[in-house]
Design a protein around this motif. Structure first.
Motif, PDB file in Angstrom:
ATOM      1  N   HIS A  76       0.850  -1.183   0.000  1.00 42.69           N
ATOM      2  CA  HIS A  76       0.000   0.000   0.000  1.00 42.69           C
ATOM      3  C   HIS A  76       0.890   1.239   0.000  1.00 42.69           C
ATOM      4  CE1 HIS A  76      -3.525  -2.499   1.071  1.00 42.69           C
ATOM      5  NE2 HIS A  76      -2.649  -3.171   1.804  1.00 42.69           N
ATOM      6  N   SER A  77       0.444   2.272  -0.660  1.00 43.45           N
ATOM      7  CA  SER A  77       1.184   3.528  -0.705  1.00 43.45           C
ATOM      8  C   SER A  77       0.212   4.669  -0.458  1.00 43.45           C
ATOM      9  CB  SER A  77       1.865   3.704  -2.068  1.00 43.45           C
ATOM     10  OG  SER A  77       2.574   4.934  -2.115  1.00 43.45           O
ATOM     11  N   GLU A  78       0.389   5.339   0.659  1.00 42.30           N
ATOM     12  CA  GLU A  78      -0.513   6.428   1.029  1.00 42.30           C
ATOM     13  C   GLU A  78       0.136   7.236   2.136  1.00 42.30           C
ATOM     14  OE1 GLU A  78      -3.187   3.786   4.172  1.00 42.30           O
ATOM     15  OE2 GLU A  78      -3.937   4.164   2.148  1.00 42.30           O
ATOM     16  N   PRO A  79      -0.225   8.508   2.306  1.00 45.07           N
ATOM     17  CA  PRO A  79       0.289   9.290   3.446  1.00 45.07           C
ATOM     18  C   PRO A  79      -0.149   8.656   4.755  1.00 45.07           C
ATOM     19  CG  PRO A  79      -0.715  10.721   1.797  1.00 45.07           C
ATOM     20  CD  PRO A  79      -1.057   9.311   1.401  1.00 45.07           C
ATOM     21  N   LYS A  80       0.746   8.640   5.723  1.00 42.75           N
ATOM     22  CA  LYS A  80       0.426   8.014   6.999  1.00 42.75           C
ATOM     23  C   LYS A  80       1.053   8.799   8.133  1.00 42.75           C
ATOM     24  CE  LYS A  80       4.116   4.731   5.975  1.00 42.75           C
ATOM     25  NZ  LYS A  80       4.465   3.324   5.810  1.00 42.75           N
ATOM     26  N   MET A  81       0.660   8.460   9.334  1.00 43.72           N
ATOM     27  CA  MET A  81       1.118   9.167  10.515  1.00 43.72           C
ATOM     28  C   MET A  81       2.515   8.695  10.905  1.00 43.72           C
ATOM     29  SD  MET A  81       0.084  11.611  12.464  1.00 43.72           S
ATOM     30  CE  MET A  81      -1.664  11.626  12.076  1.00 43.72           C
ATOM     31  N   PHE A  82       3.357   9.648  11.296  1.00 43.60           N
ATOM     32  CA  PHE A  82       4.692   9.308  11.789  1.00 43.60           C
ATOM     33  C   PHE A  82       4.555   8.531  13.095  1.00 43.60           C
ATOM     34  CE2 PHE A  82       9.041  10.283  13.240  1.00 43.60           C
ATOM     35  CZ  PHE A  82       9.725  10.051  12.055  1.00 43.60           C
ATOM     36  N   PRO A  83       5.399   7.523  13.323  1.00 47.82           N
ATOM     37  CA  PRO A  83       5.264   6.728  14.564  1.00 47.82           C
ATOM     38  C   PRO A  83       5.630   7.533  15.796  1.00 47.82           C
ATOM     39  CG  PRO A  83       7.240   6.110  13.389  1.00 47.82           C
ATOM     40  CD  PRO A  83       6.498   7.042  12.484  1.00 47.82           C
ATOM     41  N   ALA A  84       5.330   6.980  16.956  1.00 44.93           N
ATOM     42  CA  ALA A  84       5.737   7.580  18.223  1.00 44.93           C
ATOM     43  C   ALA A  84       7.212   7.291  18.469  1.00 44.93           C
ATOM     44  CB  ALA A  84       4.886   7.043  19.366  1.00 44.93           C
ATOM     45  N   ILE A  85       7.928   8.287  18.955  1.00 43.10           N
ATOM     46  CA  ILE A  85       9.370   8.177  19.217  1.00 43.10           C
ATOM     47  C   ILE A  85       9.614   8.487  20.688  1.00 43.10           C
ATOM     48  CG2 ILE A  85      11.673   8.923  18.548  1.00 43.10           C
ATOM     49  CD1 ILE A  85      10.148   7.672  16.254  1.00 43.10           C
ATOM     50  N   THR A  86      10.217   7.560  21.408  1.00 45.64           N
ATOM     51  CA  THR A  86      10.560   7.761  22.821  1.00 45.64           C
ATOM     52  C   THR A  86      12.068   7.837  22.972  1.00 45.64           C
ATOM     53  OG1 THR A  86       8.579   6.651  23.641  1.00 45.64           O
ATOM     54  CG2 THR A  86      10.438   6.779  25.131  1.00 45.64           C
ATOM     55  N   ILE A  87      12.548   8.851  23.680  1.00 40.93           N
ATOM     56  CA  ILE A  87      13.975   9.014  23.956  1.00 40.93           C
ATOM     57  C   ILE A  87      14.169   9.130  25.466  1.00 40.93           C
ATOM     58  CG2 ILE A  87      14.493  10.099  21.726  1.00 40.93           C
ATOM     59  CD1 ILE A  87      14.470  12.799  23.177  1.00 40.93           C
ATOM     60  N   CYS A  88      15.251   8.550  25.974  1.00 41.92           N
ATOM     61  CA  CYS A  88      15.602   8.617  27.393  1.00 41.92           C
ATOM     62  C   CYS A  88      17.081   8.970  27.513  1.00 41.92           C
ATOM     63  CB  CYS A  88      15.318   7.295  28.107  1.00 41.92           C
ATOM     64  SG  CYS A  88      13.590   6.789  28.074  1.00 41.92           S
ATOM     65  N   ASN A  89      17.433   9.674  28.587  1.00 40.67           N
ATOM     66  CA  ASN A  89      18.809  10.162  28.720  1.00 40.67           C
ATOM     67  C   ASN A  89      19.747   9.169  29.395  1.00 40.67           C
ATOM     68  OD1 ASN A  89      17.940  10.268  31.349  1.00 40.67           O
ATOM     69  ND2 ASN A  89      18.198  12.473  31.606  1.00 40.67           N
ATOM     70  N   LEU A  90      19.272   7.969  29.735  1.00 44.06           N
ATOM     71  CA  LEU A  90      20.115   6.931  30.359  1.00 44.06           C
ATOM     72  C   LEU A  90      20.835   7.458  31.595  1.00 44.06           C
ATOM     73  CD1 LEU A  90      21.696   5.238  27.188  1.00 44.06           C
ATOM     74  CD2 LEU A  90      19.844   4.388  28.618  1.00 44.06           C
ATOM     75  N   ASP A  91      20.162   8.314  32.342  1.00 50.41           N
ATOM     76  CA  ASP A  91      20.803   8.962  33.486  1.00 50.41           C
ATOM     77  C   ASP A  91      19.780   9.127  34.608  1.00 50.41           C
ATOM     78  OD1 ASP A  91      22.778  10.109  34.951  1.00 50.41           O
ATOM     79  OD2 ASP A  91      22.702  12.054  33.972  1.00 50.41           O
ATOM     80  N   PRO A  92      19.423   8.043  35.319  1.00 52.34           N
ATOM     81  CA  PRO A  92      18.437   8.153  36.402  1.00 52.34           C
ATOM     82  C   PRO A  92      18.950   9.049  37.528  1.00 52.34           C
ATOM     83  CG  PRO A  92      19.503   6.015  36.450  1.00 52.34           C
ATOM     84  CD  PRO A  92      19.945   6.676  35.179  1.00 52.34           C
ATOM     85  N   TYR A  93      18.031   9.745  38.167  1.00 53.97           N
ATOM     86  CA  TYR A  93      18.381  10.745  39.155  1.00 53.97           C
ATOM     87  C   TYR A  93      18.279  10.216  40.577  1.00 53.97           C
ATOM     88  CZ  TYR A  93      18.475  14.397  35.647  1.00 53.97           C
ATOM     89  OH  TYR A  93      18.812  15.164  34.579  1.00 53.97           O
ATOM     90  N   ARG A  94      19.024  10.866  41.442  1.00 55.26           N
ATOM     91  CA  ARG A  94      18.887  10.615  42.870  1.00 55.26           C
ATOM     92  C   ARG A  94      17.712  11.439  43.398  1.00 55.26           C
ATOM     93  NH1 ARG A  94      23.264   8.340  45.535  1.00 55.26           N
ATOM     94  NH2 ARG A  94      25.046   7.950  44.207  1.00 55.26           N
ATOM     95  N   PHE A  95      16.808  10.755  44.052  1.00 54.01           N
ATOM     96  CA  PHE A  95      15.627  11.431  44.584  1.00 54.01           C
ATOM     97  C   PHE A  95      15.930  11.890  46.001  1.00 54.01           C
ATOM     98  CE2 PHE A  95      10.945  11.669  45.261  1.00 54.01           C
ATOM     99  CZ  PHE A  95      10.674  12.430  44.141  1.00 54.01           C
ATOM    100  N   GLY A  96      15.654  13.184  46.276  1.00 50.83           N
ATOM    101  CA  GLY A  96      16.066  13.777  47.542  1.00 50.83           C
ATOM    102  C   GLY A  96      15.518  13.073  48.763  1.00 50.83           C
ATOM    103  N   LEU A  97      14.291  12.544  48.684  1.00 48.32           N
ATOM    104  CA  LEU A  97      13.665  11.930  49.848  1.00 48.32           C
ATOM    105  C   LEU A  97      14.374  10.656  50.290  1.00 48.32           C
ATOM    106  CD1 LEU A  97       9.887  12.408  48.987  1.00 48.32           C
ATOM    107  CD2 LEU A  97      11.204  13.598  50.731  1.00 48.32           C
TER     108      LEU A  97
END
Length: 544
Positions: free
Chosen positions: A76-97
């Motif tokens: 099939h050939s037709e205009p379609k929606m761009f997929p969802a893109i998830t990015i993460c910084n690979l840097d989990p944070y220290r939570f103050g509590l």
């Protein structure tokens, strides 16, 4: 008598049928009645034909009731929606509590590494002066680090000889001991790689620490803003808007953003293939080493997935190196399954017995995680920290549930070996889109252009890094072509094809049609009526 034709005997009825039916070969039974050999031959031949016919019918029905499918592919050939893109910084944070407990865990990890390998890592690995995340308006909770929670010393890392090694060389495994509530049933969670053992041991303690945080706290509300991670964002040559992404926190991969998560904005409609018409991002890929033993990778995690779908970054996705420009071409495939008798699948998950713990659309991974979490809460009395909680449950904490680690690892091994019924309860979606990716890389920025690129980012995007190591990356995601391949399941033997095959077999063995079948039913009805008439005559004659 004018409506129903009566016969004097069954013999007359049978001769009339054989002489006038459209079934081939039956006339030979009465035309050669003076030759018993021929009559016997044609009788056996007709019976054998009937036997072969109904044997073929049985084979066709057994194949039909097996519900086989055939795959058909179409483009099939037709205009379609761009997929969802998830990015993460690979840097989990220290939570103050829980910052004090995380510092204690770092010291425990330092002592364990020194004990196992004799390496002092305090100067190069652990930085206790990193910035922590603090939550406002939670003064009533206080500092959870001063609560009654204490890190357990019962899960020390140990080096053990590998008794299963047959190579003759000296090998050892590294792991920690887990026991049930009574302490009578214990096993060692071991790894052949000491690095994997240390990472799993650290994650195990980390989950117990993070379980102290109230569920009402949304960590992503207190992390950095997208400007601190994404220096530049363009789609189809246009700058991205604040409404184009959503922010969430992943306990291992840190701060994450999903672009085009809903897939309803016309802005993200893909009308042309190629690099200039894709999503181009310049990202901060620096690792600040907030929790170095939780994430040992420097870079950015990227995952391409469907809209309204929870990204399971621990199972899918790929990493982007710092100092590299990565171009990712995507090709979409669509799979449509029949479901029903032809295979187990679900349209939207409403007919699945597992209650999903994720607010997005149904996926196989979401169902498996939800199923495992429900079993975990039921068997172990608490929930796994990396998955959402069912109502009324709490996350596992070895101060409250000392044996939850023993219970969890045994359940997870059963899930991995398909001994839990989660794979039976969680069918595949009847319709899903799959993305095939191909990537290319190049050094970026180049030696001659890095100075002016960094200056431009510093003045326009607030880039203020003074690190000598590469801390930015560029990624471009685009459709290679708008053609997409659709794989559809269709029945191998439908009702129409079954009737057609039965007609072919009937014609092959008897050279007749549907009307011949009606003639046979007529013969059966005549036989039944004649039998009733004869019985009635006998009863009447007896009374007389």
């Amino acid at each position: 008598e004018g409506l129903i034709e009566f016969y004097d005997s069954f013999k007359d009825m049978f001769e009339f049928f054989c002489k006038n039916t459209t079934i081939h070969g039956t006339i030979r039974l009465v035309c050669s009645d003076s030759n018993r050999m021929k009559t016997a031959f044609w009788t056996l031949l007709l019976l054998a034909s009937f036997g072969m016919l109904y044997w073929q019918f049985a084979l066709m029905f057994s194949q039909y009731w097996a519900y086989p499918v055939v795959l058909t592919m179409s483009m099939h050939s037709e205009p379609k929606m761009f997929p969802a893109i998830t990015i993460c910084n690979l840097d989990p944070y220290r939570f103050g509590l829980v910052s004090e407990h995380l510092v204690q865990l770092d010291h425990m990890a330092e002592e364990s590494i020194t004990f196992l390998y004799g390496i002092n890592t305090s100067a190069s690995l652990f930085h206790t002066n990193e910035k922590n995340i603090h939550v406002k308006d939670l003064s009533s909770i206080g500092n959870l680090s001063r609560s009654s929670f204490k890190l357990s010393q019962n899960f020390s890392l140990l080096r053990m000889p590998d008794h299963n090694n047959r190579s003759g060389k000296k090998h050892s495994t590294v792991g920690f001991k887990l026991c049930n509530a009574t302490g009578g049933n214990c096993f060692y969670k071991t790894y052949s790689s000491g690095m994997d053992a240390i990472l799993e041991w650290y994650r195990f303690h980390y989950m117990n620490i993070m379980s102290q945080l109230p569920v009402i706290i949304n960590i992503s509300d207190h992390e950095e803003q997208i400007e601190d991670m994404v220096y530049s964002c363009q789609y189809d040559g246009e700058p991205c808007r604040p409404s184009d992404y959503v922010h969430f926190h992943h306990p291992v991969f840190g701060s994450c953003y999903t672009f085009n998560s809903k897939g309803t904005d016309p802005f993200w409609t893909a009308t042309k293939p190629g690099i200039p018409y894709g999503l181009s991002l310049i990202l901060r890929a620096e690792q600040k080493d907030h929790i170095p033993l939780l994430s040992t990778v420097a870079g950015v995690k990227v995952m391409i997935h469907n809209h309204n779908q929870t990204p399971f970054l621990e199972h899918e996705g790929f990493d982007i190196r710092p100092g590299i420009a990565t171009t990712i071409g995507i090709q979409q495939d669509e799979v449509n399954r029949l479901g029903g008798n032809y295979g187990k699948c679900t349209t939207n998950g409403n007919d699945v017995n597992v209650k999903l713990l994720y607010n997005n659309s149904y996926t196989l991974q979401a169902c498996l995680h939800s199923c495992f979490q429900h079993i975990m809460v039921r068997k172990c009395g608490c929930g796994y920290y990396y998955y959402p909680l069912p109502p009324g449950a709490e996350y596992c904490n070895y101060n409250k549930q000392p044996a939850w680690g023993h219970c969890f690892y045994q359940l997870y091994n059963r899930l991995r070996n398909h001994h839990l019924n989660c794979f039976d309860q969680c069918p595949k979606p009847c319709r899903e889109s799959l993305y095939k990716v191909s990537a290319g890389t190049a050094k970026w920025p180049s030696a001659k252009s890095q100075d002016w690129i960094r200056q431009a980012l510093r003045h326009q995007n607030g880039y203020n890094s003074t690190s000598n190591r590469l801390d930015i990356a560029k990624v471009t995601i685009f459709y290679q072509q708008l053609n997409y391949e659709s794989v559809n399941e269709s029945p191998l033997l439908s009702e129409n094809l079954l009737l057609s095959s039965m007609g072919s077999q009937w014609s092959l063995w008897f050279g007749s049609s549907v009307l011949s079948v009606v003639e046979m039913f007529e013969l059966l009805i005549d036989t039944l009526v004649l039998s009733l008439l004869f019985c009635y005559q006998r009863l009447r004659s007896k009374k007389t």
